[in-house]
Enzyme design. Structure first.
Site, short mmCIF file in Angstrom:
data_model
loop_
_atom_site.label_atom_id
_atom_site.label_comp_id
_atom_site.label_asym_id
_atom_site.label_seq_id
_atom_site.Cartn_x
_atom_site.Cartn_y
_atom_site.Cartn_z
NE ARG A 124 28.48 1.41 -12.17
CZ ARG A 124 29.59 2.07 -12.50
NH1 ARG A 124 30.33 2.63 -11.56
NH2 ARG A 124 29.95 2.20 -13.76
CE LYS A 146 7.65 -4.49 -5.91
NZ LYS A 146 6.27 -4.80 -6.33
CD GLU A 188 -1.60 0.22 -0.96
OE1 GLU A 188 -1.43 -0.98 -0.69
OE2 GLU A 188 -1.55 0.67 -2.11
CE LYS A 230 6.26 -3.26 0.80
NZ LYS A 230 5.94 -2.16 -0.08
CD GLU A 240 6.16 -8.28 -7.31
OE1 GLU A 240 6.34 -7.23 -6.66
OE2 GLU A 240 5.35 -8.39 -8.23
NE ARG A 244 8.06 -6.36 -2.65
CZ ARG A 244 8.99 -5.49 -2.38
NH1 ARG A 244 10.25 -5.89 -2.22
NH2 ARG A 244 8.71 -4.22 -2.25
CG ASN A 248 1.77 -6.54 -6.77
OD1 ASN A 248 2.11 -5.46 -6.26
ND2 ASN A 248 2.61 -7.31 -7.44
CG HIS A 251 -1.51 -3.17 -6.40
ND1 HIS A 251 -2.21 -3.40 -5.25
CD2 HIS A 251 -0.60 -2.20 -6.09
CE1 HIS A 251 -1.74 -2.63 -4.27
NE2 HIS A 251 -0.77 -1.89 -4.75
CG HIS A 255 -0.57 -0.62 -10.89
ND1 HIS A 255 0.52 -1.45 -10.83
CD2 HIS A 255 -0.46 0.19 -9.82
CE1 HIS A 255 1.25 -1.14 -9.78
NE2 HIS A 255 0.67 -0.16 -9.14
CG HIS A 268 -1.44 3.75 -5.34
ND1 HIS A 268 -1.08 3.08 -6.48
CD2 HIS A 268 -1.17 2.92 -4.31
CE1 HIS A 268 -0.61 1.89 -6.14
NE2 HIS A 268 -0.65 1.77 -4.83
P1 NAD Z 1 1.92 11.62 -2.85
O1 NAD Z 1 3.31 11.31 -2.62
O2 NAD Z 1 1.55 12.27 -4.14
O3 NAD Z 1 1.41 12.54 -1.65
C1 NAD Z 1 0.09 12.99 -1.67
C2 NAD Z 1 -0.05 14.47 -1.40
O4 NAD Z 1 0.04 14.67 0.00
C3 NAD Z 1 1.04 15.34 -2.02
O5 NAD Z 1 0.42 16.45 -2.61
C4 NAD Z 1 1.89 15.76 -0.84
O6 NAD Z 1 2.43 17.04 -1.01
C5 NAD Z 1 0.92 15.76 0.29
N1 NAD Z 1 1.48 15.45 1.60
C6 NAD Z 1 2.40 14.51 1.89
N2 NAD Z 1 2.57 14.43 3.21
C7 NAD Z 1 1.76 15.35 3.77
C8 NAD Z 1 1.47 15.71 5.11
N3 NAD Z 1 2.01 15.06 6.14
N4 NAD Z 1 0.60 16.72 5.32
C9 NAD Z 1 -0.01 17.34 4.28
N5 NAD Z 1 0.20 17.01 3.00
C10 NAD Z 1 1.07 16.02 2.76
O7 NAD Z 1 0.98 10.31 -2.74
P2 NAD Z 1 1.12 8.96 -1.93
O8 NAD Z 1 -0.24 8.42 -1.88
O9 NAD Z 1 1.88 9.14 -0.68
O10 NAD Z 1 2.02 8.05 -2.89
C11 NAD Z 1 1.56 7.59 -4.12
C12 NAD Z 1 2.71 7.02 -4.88
O11 NAD Z 1 3.28 5.92 -4.17
C13 NAD Z 1 2.35 6.48 -6.27
O12 NAD Z 1 3.28 6.97 -7.18
C14 NAD Z 1 2.49 4.98 -6.12
O13 NAD Z 1 2.86 4.36 -7.33
C15 NAD Z 1 3.59 4.89 -5.10
N6 NAD Z 1 3.64 3.61 -4.39
C16 NAD Z 1 4.84 2.98 -4.29
C17 NAD Z 1 4.95 1.78 -3.62
C18 NAD Z 1 6.30 1.11 -3.46
O14 NAD Z 1 6.35 -0.02 -2.96
N7 NAD Z 1 7.36 1.77 -3.82
C19 NAD Z 1 3.81 1.22 -3.01
C20 NAD Z 1 2.61 1.89 -3.11
C21 NAD Z 1 2.53 3.09 -3.79
N1 GLY Z 2 3.63 -2.27 -2.97
C1 GLY Z 2 3.99 -3.57 -3.46
C2 GLY Z 2 5.37 -4.01 -3.08
O1 GLY Z 2 6.08 -3.30 -2.42
O2 GLY Z 2 5.78 -5.07 -3.46
#
Ligand code: NAD
Ligand code: GLY
Length: 364
Positions: A124, A146, A188, A230, A240, A244, A248, A251, A255, A268
């Site tokens: 939990r 999130k 972003e 943010k 949200e 918030r 998006n 998005h 998405h 993304h």
């Molecule tokens: P990712 O996590 O897939 O990382 C991209 C690639 O970069 C991976 O292959 C990783 O191994 C590599 N990598 C990471 N750090 C590195 C570094 N310093 N040097 C070399 N390689 C490195 O992609 P991302 O763009 O970071 O994240 C995308 C994800 O984030 C999606 O799933 C999206 O839905 C999510 N997201 C979440 C939120 C939220 O608020 N929680 C907001 C935006 C996006």
């Molecule tokens: N990336 C959108 C949020 O965190 O609300």
């Protein structure tokens, strides 16, 4: 520590800090210090990031008195699944983690979302530290709580709001980031400029070359400013229920493009770039925004190296938007812009209006 800025996220008992700077990884143990209740830590990372930064982080935590184990999940969006969350629970149990034990998410948004989801649900909820290593994760996904995994029907359909105890964003890690990932993260940053900060938008226009060279000073500014925007939004509307949603921007279509593309073809940030163009075109069509702001956005995205067009089948795109969480009562809730730096929430009931804006980004 070379340099560090601290961005507070004020959420009462769930408040925390985002520490931004260069050369922070070797200080993670000290930064965690007495902040965390337990001494047992599980680092969740992927093989590539572990090879680059795992030892620095685990050594730093050990020096500060933590007992450290590491578990790897495969790279890529497909790892953000219930199956891999279950794999993490198994690793947590094998390492006899209890409710005071800490999950450290070391990697990009995929690791942060998946490890965060596992931390939110295991027993939990156990404490979570985010150490984002992509630009996207540093400016967006590691902040605000999130956490989620995907279902085959769409992205982030199972998740929680679960704030970390600390975020450590070391911009030096971005030096090893593949250029395409850097460009995706910049989408972003441009989004923050569009929704809240004309100056940030202009900064990216002016210093794009330095940013793409991963110059630490520029990156520290971008990450700090983005996180501050943010944090302010999340402080006002953590779950949200209202504003918030401005985060998006781009998005709804973004998405759908990611999902419609089977999580493979578009990053993304690339999907969001196209989505921002569609949202801004809708805004121009509604008379909310000047055409010259749309032109500025398109020009900047193209200079960054981001797509501003899509070739995805229109029917498929519209069908996928239908699954999106932003659709309620046959109404699509979108974020529009009133010019760079200003947003407004809006509704679309006439799909023809959306189709017309999407059509302007068609590459065929
Ligand atoms: P990712 O996590 O897939 O990382 C991209 C690639 O970069 C991976 O292959 C990783 O191994 C590599 N990598 C990471 N750090 C590195 C570094 N310093 N040097 C070399 N390689 C490195 O992609 P991302 O763009 O970071 O994240 C995308 C994800 O984030 C999606 O799933 C999206 O839905 C999510 N997201 C979440 C939120 C939220 O608020 N929680 C907001 C935006 C996006
Ligand atoms: N990336 C959108 C949020 O965190 O609300």
């Amino acid at each position: 520590m070379d340099t560090a800025a601290r961005v507070p996220v004020a959420l009462g008992s769930r408040s925390y800090e985002i520490v931004v700077g260069s050369g922070l990884l070797k200080h993670v143990g000290d930064l965690c210090g007495d902040l965390l209740p337990g001494r047992r830590v599980m680092i969740v990372t992927n093989p590539a990031v572990n090879r680059l930064y795992g030892t620095t982080v685990s050594n730093s935590l050990r020096r500060a008195g933590f007992q450290v184990a590491t578990t790897e999940i495969p790279a890529g969006e497909r790892a953000k699944s219930l199956r891999h969350a279950a794999g993490l629970y198994r690793a947590f149990l094998d390492n006899r983690m209890d409710r005071r034990s800490v999950v450290v998410a070391l990697g990009g948004g995929v690791i942060g979302d998946l490890a965060g989801y596992a931390a939110a649900t295991f027993l939990r909820g156990v404490p979570l530290v985010q150490i984002p290593t992509t630009l996207l994760a540093q400016v967006d996904s590691s902040v605000g709580g999130k956490v989620a995994v995907n279902l085959p029907e769409g992205k982030n359909l199972v998740g929680a709001f679960y704030q970390p105890s600390l975020v450590v964003a070391d911009v030096r890690t971005l030096q090893s980031l593949p250029p395409r990932q850097m460009r995706g993260g910049l989408a972003e940053v441009v989004k923050y400029g569009m929704i809240a900060d004309r100056e940030l938008f202009t900064y990216v226009e002016t210093y794009l070359d330095a940013i793409l060279r991963a110059e630490e000073e520029s990156l520290t500014y971008l990450v700090t400013r983005s996180c501050a925007i943010k944090a302010q939004v999340v402080e006002e509307d953590e779950r949200e229920e209202g504003m918030r949603a401005i985060l998006n921007f781009g998005h709804t279509v973004g998405h759908a493009l990611e999902t419609g593309a089977g999580y493979r073809k578009l990053l993304h940030g690339e999907a969001i770039a196209v989505g921002m163009v569609v949202a801004t075109k809708l805004s121009v069509d509604r008379g909310l925004c000047e055409q010259r702001d749309l032109d500025r956005l398109r020009t900047l995205l193209i200079r960054i190296g981001l797509p501003v067009e899509t070739s995805l089948d229109m029917k498929r795109l519209m069908r996928t938007i239908g699954y999106d969480k932003k659709v309620r009562n046959r109404m699509i809730y979108v974020v529009l812009t009133k010019g760079i730096g200003h947003v407004t929430l809006a509704e679309i009931s006439d799909l023809g209006e959306l189709r017309a804006a999407v059509r302007t980004t068609r590459s065929t």
